[in-house]
Design a protein around this motif. Structure first.
Motif, PDB file in Angstrom:
ATOM      1  N   MET A   1     -11.639   9.724   7.286  1.00 38.04           N
ATOM      2  CA  MET A   1     -10.519   9.796   6.955  1.00 38.04           C
ATOM      3  C   MET A   1      -9.082  10.308   8.764  1.00 38.04           C
ATOM      4  N   SER A   3      -7.318  13.187  10.409  1.00 42.60           N
ATOM      5  CA  SER A   3      -6.449  14.376   9.434  1.00 42.60           C
ATOM      6  C   SER A   3      -5.417  14.556  10.557  1.00 42.60           C
ATOM      7  N   GLU A  18       4.934   9.919   4.797  1.00 42.88           N
ATOM      8  CA  GLU A  18       3.361  10.178   3.723  1.00 42.88           C
ATOM      9  C   GLU A  18       3.166   8.940   2.873  1.00 42.88           C
ATOM     10  N   ALA A  21       0.974   6.807   4.840  1.00 42.67           N
ATOM     11  CA  ALA A  21      -0.182   7.446   4.947  1.00 42.67           C
ATOM     12  C   ALA A  21      -1.235   7.279   3.758  1.00 42.67           C
ATOM     13  N   ILE A  22      -0.482   7.205   2.176  1.00 33.85           N
ATOM     14  CA  ILE A  22      -1.069   7.504   1.291  1.00 33.85           C
ATOM     15  C   ILE A  22      -2.405   5.791   1.418  1.00 33.85           C
ATOM     16  N   LYS A  25      -4.783   4.300   3.771  1.00 32.68           N
ATOM     17  CA  LYS A  25      -5.932   5.436   2.845  1.00 32.68           C
ATOM     18  C   LYS A  25      -6.680   5.078   4.267  1.00 32.68           C
ATOM     19  N   GLN A  26      -5.818   5.580   5.498  1.00 28.65           N
ATOM     20  CA  GLN A  26      -6.613   6.585   6.697  1.00 28.65           C
ATOM     21  C   GLN A  26      -6.512   7.440   7.306  1.00 28.65           C
ATOM     22  N   VAL A  27      -4.690   7.723   6.932  1.00 30.72           N
ATOM     23  CA  VAL A  27      -4.645   9.013   7.602  1.00 30.72           C
ATOM     24  C   VAL A  27      -3.871  10.237   5.994  1.00 30.72           C
ATOM     25  N   SER A  28      -4.784  11.629   6.408  1.00 28.80           N
ATOM     26  CA  SER A  28      -4.732  12.480   5.540  1.00 28.80           C
ATOM     27  C   SER A  28      -3.478  13.357   5.915  1.00 28.80           C
ATOM     28  N   GLN A  30      -2.059  17.226   6.913  1.00 33.95           N
ATOM     29  CA  GLN A  30      -3.146  18.353   6.048  1.00 33.95           C
ATOM     30  C   GLN A  30      -1.819  19.658   6.411  1.00 33.95           C
TER      31      GLN A  30
END
Length: 113
Positions: A1, A3, A18, A21-22, A25-28, A30
């Motif tokens: 994933m 950041s 956001e 991103a969810i 399933k590839q970006v979180s 921070q």
């Protein structure tokens, strides 16, 4: 994933990004911030999180472009993704010169995200 950090001007934009991103399933994310930080704060954020990606809301064109230059200086290895209503046709060269890696045309969909 991957950041990421997100700088935005509109709370609705933040929620939408956001959610994308969810869903991806590839970006979180921070860190999210509802403004363009000044250089000293930006330096702290970039060194604390060392993001793979920086998402930058371009809805306030001049301020966002200045932030892009600072982001590139403090995070030269992070990919920068610009989005929002502040940029339009003909501004791609300015974005690229400021260090923007990718432009997402509104509305941003899961596929383009």
């Amino acid at each position: 994933m991957l950041s990421a950090v997100l700088f935005f001007r509109d709370a609705g934009v933040s929620g939408a990004m956001e959610n994308l991103a969810i869903e991806s399933k590839q970006v979180s994310f921070q860190k999210t911030l509802d403004r363009y930080p000044q250089a000293f704060e930006l330096a702290k954020i970039m060194s604390a999180y060392v993001p793979d990606l920086v998402f930058l809301d371009m809805s306030e064109w001049e301020r966002a472009l200045a932030a892009a230059v600072d982001i590139r200086a403090f995070a030269p290895h992070s990919a920068m993704v610009a989005f929002g209503a502040g940029w339009g046709s003909g501004k791609e060269a300015q974005c690229k010169a400021a260090g923007v890696t990718e432009l997402l045309i509104s509305p941003v969909t899961l596929k383009t995200f």
